[in-house]
Design a protein around this motif. Structure first.
Motif, PDB file in Angstrom:
ATOM      1  N   ALA A 142      51.249  11.554  54.270  1.00  0.00           N
ATOM      2  CA  ALA A 142      50.436  10.368  54.522  1.00  0.00           C
ATOM      3  C   ALA A 142      51.044   9.109  53.902  1.00  0.00           C
ATOM      4  CB  ALA A 142      49.026  10.589  53.985  1.00  0.00           C
ATOM      5  N   PHE A 143      51.761   9.280  52.789  1.00  0.00           N
ATOM      6  CA  PHE A 143      52.351   8.125  52.113  1.00  0.00           C
ATOM      7  C   PHE A 143      53.695   7.736  52.724  1.00  0.00           C
ATOM      8  CE2 PHE A 143      54.498  11.686  50.229  1.00  0.00           C
ATOM      9  CZ  PHE A 143      55.774  11.221  49.932  1.00  0.00           C
ATOM     10  N   ALA A 144      54.205   8.535  53.659  1.00  0.00           N
ATOM     11  CA  ALA A 144      55.559   8.325  54.187  1.00  0.00           C
ATOM     12  C   ALA A 144      55.778   6.937  54.787  1.00  0.00           C
ATOM     13  CB  ALA A 144      55.893   9.417  55.206  1.00  0.00           C
ATOM     14  N   PRO A 145      54.890   6.438  55.645  1.00  0.00           N
ATOM     15  CA  PRO A 145      55.131   5.104  56.216  1.00  0.00           C
ATOM     16  C   PRO A 145      55.222   4.002  55.157  1.00  0.00           C
ATOM     17  CG  PRO A 145      53.470   6.288  57.487  1.00  0.00           C
ATOM     18  CD  PRO A 145      53.707   7.082  56.247  1.00  0.00           C
ATOM     19  N   LEU A 146      54.353   4.076  54.137  1.00  0.00           N
ATOM     20  CA  LEU A 146      54.372   3.080  53.074  1.00  0.00           C
ATOM     21  C   LEU A 146      55.685   3.142  52.297  1.00  0.00           C
ATOM     22  CD1 LEU A 146      52.941   0.909  51.381  1.00  0.00           C
ATOM     23  CD2 LEU A 146      51.944   2.773  50.019  1.00  0.00           C
ATOM     24  N   LEU A 147      56.099   4.359  51.950  1.00  0.00           N
ATOM     25  CA  LEU A 147      57.338   4.530  51.190  1.00  0.00           C
ATOM     26  C   LEU A 147      58.549   4.119  52.023  1.00  0.00           C
ATOM     27  CD1 LEU A 147      58.551   5.462  48.537  1.00  0.00           C
ATOM     28  CD2 LEU A 147      58.553   7.803  49.415  1.00  0.00           C
ATOM     29  N   ASP A 148      58.521   4.486  53.295  1.00  0.00           N
ATOM     30  CA  ASP A 148      59.603   4.109  54.210  1.00  0.00           C
ATOM     31  C   ASP A 148      59.725   2.585  54.270  1.00  0.00           C
ATOM     32  OD1 ASP A 148      61.375   3.756  56.382  1.00  0.00           O
ATOM     33  OD2 ASP A 148      60.717   5.632  57.273  1.00  0.00           O
ATOM     34  N   GLY A 149      58.590   1.913  54.408  1.00  0.00           N
ATOM     35  CA  GLY A 149      58.604   0.460  54.475  1.00  0.00           C
ATOM     36  C   GLY A 149      59.092  -0.179  53.195  1.00  0.00           C
ATOM     37  N   LEU A 150      58.724   0.402  52.062  1.00  0.00           N
ATOM     38  CA  LEU A 150      59.121  -0.142  50.767  1.00  0.00           C
ATOM     39  C   LEU A 150      60.627  -0.034  50.569  1.00  0.00           C
ATOM     40  CD1 LEU A 150      58.294  -1.319  48.036  1.00  0.00           C
ATOM     41  CD2 LEU A 150      57.887   1.026  47.230  1.00  0.00           C
ATOM     42  N   ILE A 151      61.193   1.117  50.915  1.00  0.00           N
ATOM     43  CA  ILE A 151      62.635   1.304  50.744  1.00  0.00           C
ATOM     44  C   ILE A 151      63.417   0.451  51.735  1.00  0.00           C
ATOM     45  CG2 ILE A 151      64.498   3.012  50.951  1.00  0.00           C
ATOM     46  CD1 ILE A 151      62.618   5.027  49.675  1.00  0.00           C
ATOM     47  N   THR A 152      62.889   0.334  52.948  1.00  0.00           N
ATOM     48  CA  THR A 152      63.534  -0.528  53.943  1.00  0.00           C
ATOM     49  C   THR A 152      63.547  -1.981  53.474  1.00  0.00           C
ATOM     50  OG1 THR A 152      62.862   0.930  55.761  1.00  0.00           O
ATOM     51  CG2 THR A 152      63.460  -1.323  56.335  1.00  0.00           C
ATOM     52  N   ALA A 153      62.414  -2.450  52.952  1.00  0.00           N
ATOM     53  CA  ALA A 153      62.319  -3.831  52.489  1.00  0.00           C
ATOM     54  C   ALA A 153      63.207  -4.079  51.272  1.00  0.00           C
ATOM     55  CB  ALA A 153      60.869  -4.154  52.149  1.00  0.00           C
ATOM     56  N   THR A 154      63.369  -3.059  50.429  1.00  0.00           N
ATOM     57  CA  THR A 154      64.148  -3.220  49.198  1.00  0.00           C
ATOM     58  C   THR A 154      65.656  -3.147  49.442  1.00  0.00           C
ATOM     59  OG1 THR A 154      62.334  -2.211  47.947  1.00  0.00           O
ATOM     60  CG2 THR A 154      64.467  -2.369  46.840  1.00  0.00           C
ATOM     61  N   TYR A 155      66.061  -2.183  50.271  1.00  0.00           N
ATOM     62  CA  TYR A 155      67.491  -1.931  50.428  1.00  0.00           C
ATOM     63  C   TYR A 155      68.030  -2.198  51.842  1.00  0.00           C
ATOM     64  CZ  TYR A 155      66.660   0.612  46.070  1.00  0.00           C
ATOM     65  OH  TYR A 155      66.287   0.959  44.801  1.00  0.00           O
ATOM     66  N   GLY A 156      67.144  -2.121  52.854  1.00  0.00           N
ATOM     67  CA  GLY A 156      67.589  -2.277  54.229  1.00  0.00           C
ATOM     68  C   GLY A 156      67.868  -0.946  54.901  1.00  0.00           C
ATOM     69  N   LYS A 157      67.672  -0.877  56.202  1.00  0.00           N
ATOM     70  CA  LYS A 157      67.835   0.366  56.956  1.00  0.00           C
ATOM     71  C   LYS A 157      69.280   0.867  56.963  1.00  0.00           C
ATOM     72  CE  LYS A 157      63.899   1.634  59.136  1.00  0.00           C
ATOM     73  NZ  LYS A 157      63.357   3.007  59.207  1.00  0.00           N
TER      74      LYS A 157
END
Length: 468
Positions: A142-157
């Motif tokens: 359930a937390f995956a989308p939030l964590l995915d977004g956080l890492i994407t915003a921090t480091y980039g895809k």
């Protein structure tokens, strides 16, 4: 009371107790093929110190959350404890996680074996004990989308950090919704293995977005058995279906993130050493005093009632690895049915990389459960393969098994009178700490072999079990 009436009453009481014992014996006699010894498979030899190092510090799961972000958002959350006595950066991380470098030298934090195989009993941490606090009652993805977004915003895809994270979160999104149990402490390891197999190419072990066979909806609960008993086993898992090389069997959890068979070969070699280390583990000694006179009497009862299936623990352990047919032991058959109803999983495993080359492993479903070794049995509550019985006195006496019970989540969770988990008997399930044996797969029926004993004999047997 007239003498004749008294004699009739006495006779009926004696008949009641003797008939209970005869009923147990008759069950065994009427099913001569219900108890069979499992065959032993050759095992590869490993290095103990290397196995310990890999288990405590190794990249068993080689994808996870970038370490910098992990510490910034989740902190160390080990409350100043260092249960595994690790050194370096891992001494400040919760024992269920390990900080490692991935193939691109990115520092990540990933789950390890101790999420399931490390736990507390009587306020003390025990390496290799099943974790009764593990919580799979909610969707871990359930937390995956939030964590995915956080890492994407921090480091980039396109960053190395995201590449280090992607295999982990990909698997979490898939397995999380499919592993939900009804009670804290209940584990869903069999279902996890099935899902990961379904999403892996049978030849290369590369990830498949679409599963190659159907994934069932049912999740049956497991109680994680202690690792210190692995050294006595000829086969693995409650129903004895894990045959062949143990290192190959238990490394399967690495399918969570491994890239392909090239990576699988590396993990496999490390797990030869892990098995060597696991085989050195010993159970914790009972922490309170033992009435030796009572225990000596209990030993005699154990030899008559329990030893045939569970082994001899005087001196060196003699354990026979006996498979007991479900129609004799009568415990919940959900694990047996799981493999019968999902033959595609068994077929996949037995045709995959796991069943080839050196260290071949296979799955061979059975119609029963292997009577487990009882070393350290006092510490490994709850009992039965689904964790449905909170105390040893309930294992011995089926009348003492609560239908609905709530466990305490305190680290000091041990009941030295009933020998097991401190719990509260309830009339309904109203939270995730409560275990309801009326639910499918959660039944506490079966194993009635101690019911014929007198109350005094049950007390004596309970005292002897403290010594194992």
């Amino acid at each position: 009371m007239k003498k004749t009436h008294f004699l009739l009453l006495l006779a009926s009481i004696l008949f009641m107790f003797s008939s209970c014992e005869k009923e147990v014996m008759t069950d065994i006699e009427n099913c001569p093929n219900c108890i069979t010894e499992m065959a032993k498979s050759p095992q590869r030899s490993g290095n103990v110190s290397k196995g310990k190092e890999y288990m405590l510090y190794g990249d068993i799961v080689d994808s996870g959350i970038p370490e910098e972000l992990f510490r910034a958002t989740l902190g160390t959350f080990n409350h100043g404890l260092n249960e595994l006595q690790r050194t370096g950066p891992n001494q400040t991380i919760n024992y269920q996680y390990t900080q490692v470098l991935n193939s691109e030298k990115i520092s990540i934090v990933a789950p390890n074996c101790f999420q399931c195989h490390g736990g507390y009993v009587d306020g003390k941490f025990v390496l290799g004990l099943g974790n009764t606090f593990a919580d799979f009652t909610e969707d871990q993805g359930a937390f995956a989308p939030l964590l995915d977004g956080l890492i994407t915003a921090t480091y980039g895809k396109n960053s190395a950090q995201y590449r280090a994270f992607e295999p982990f979160i990909r698997s979490v999104k898939v397995v999380g919704p499919n592993l939900i149990t009804k009670t804290i402490g209940s584990n869903s390891a069999d279902k996890l293995a099935l899902i990961l197999a379904a999403h892996r190419n049978i030849e290369t072990l590369e990830w498949l977005e679409k599963p190659s066979f159907s994934i069932p909806n049912d999740v049956h609960p497991l109680d994680v058995p202690p690792l210190w008993n692995v050294k006595y086993k000829k086969t693995l898992y409650y129903n004895g279906l894990g045959v062949g090389d143990f290192a190959r069997q238990i490394m399967a959890a690495s399918l969570l993130t491994m890239k392909d068979t090239t990576r699988a070969k590396i993990v496999d070699q490390n797990f030869i050493d892990v098995i060597a280390y696991i085989n050195t583990l010993e159970p914790p000694k009972y922490t309170k005093s033992i009435d030796q006179n009572l225990a000596n009497k209990g030993k005699v009862i154990f030899e008559k009632t329990c030893q045939r299936c569970h082994g001899n623990y005087e001196g060196s352990v003699t354990y026979n690895n006996l498979l007991v047919d479900q129609k004799l032991v009568k415990t919940d058959r959900s694990i047996i049915d799981f493999y019968k109803q999902n033959p595609e999983f068994v077929k996949w495993y037995n045709a995959s990389w796991f069943s080839k080359g050196q260290g071949i492993a296979k799955l061979q479903p059975t119609e029963g459960y292997v009577a487990p070794p009882l070393s350290g049995i006092w510490a490994s509550a709850p009992y039965f393969h689904n964790g449905s019985v909170p105390t040893l006195d309930g294992v011995i006496d089926s009348e003492k098994r609560p239908a609905i019970w709530q466990k305490t989540l305190s680290l000091s969770n041990y009941d030295h009178v009933k020998m097991g988990l401190i719990h509260t008997v309830k009339t309904k399930k109203d939270n995730k700490e409560t275990y309801d044996t009326n639910l499918p797969g959660y039944s506490n029926v079966g194993h009635y072999f101690g019911d014929h004993l007198s109350s005094g004999e049950k007390k004596q047997l309970l005292e002897y079990l403290k010594t194992l």
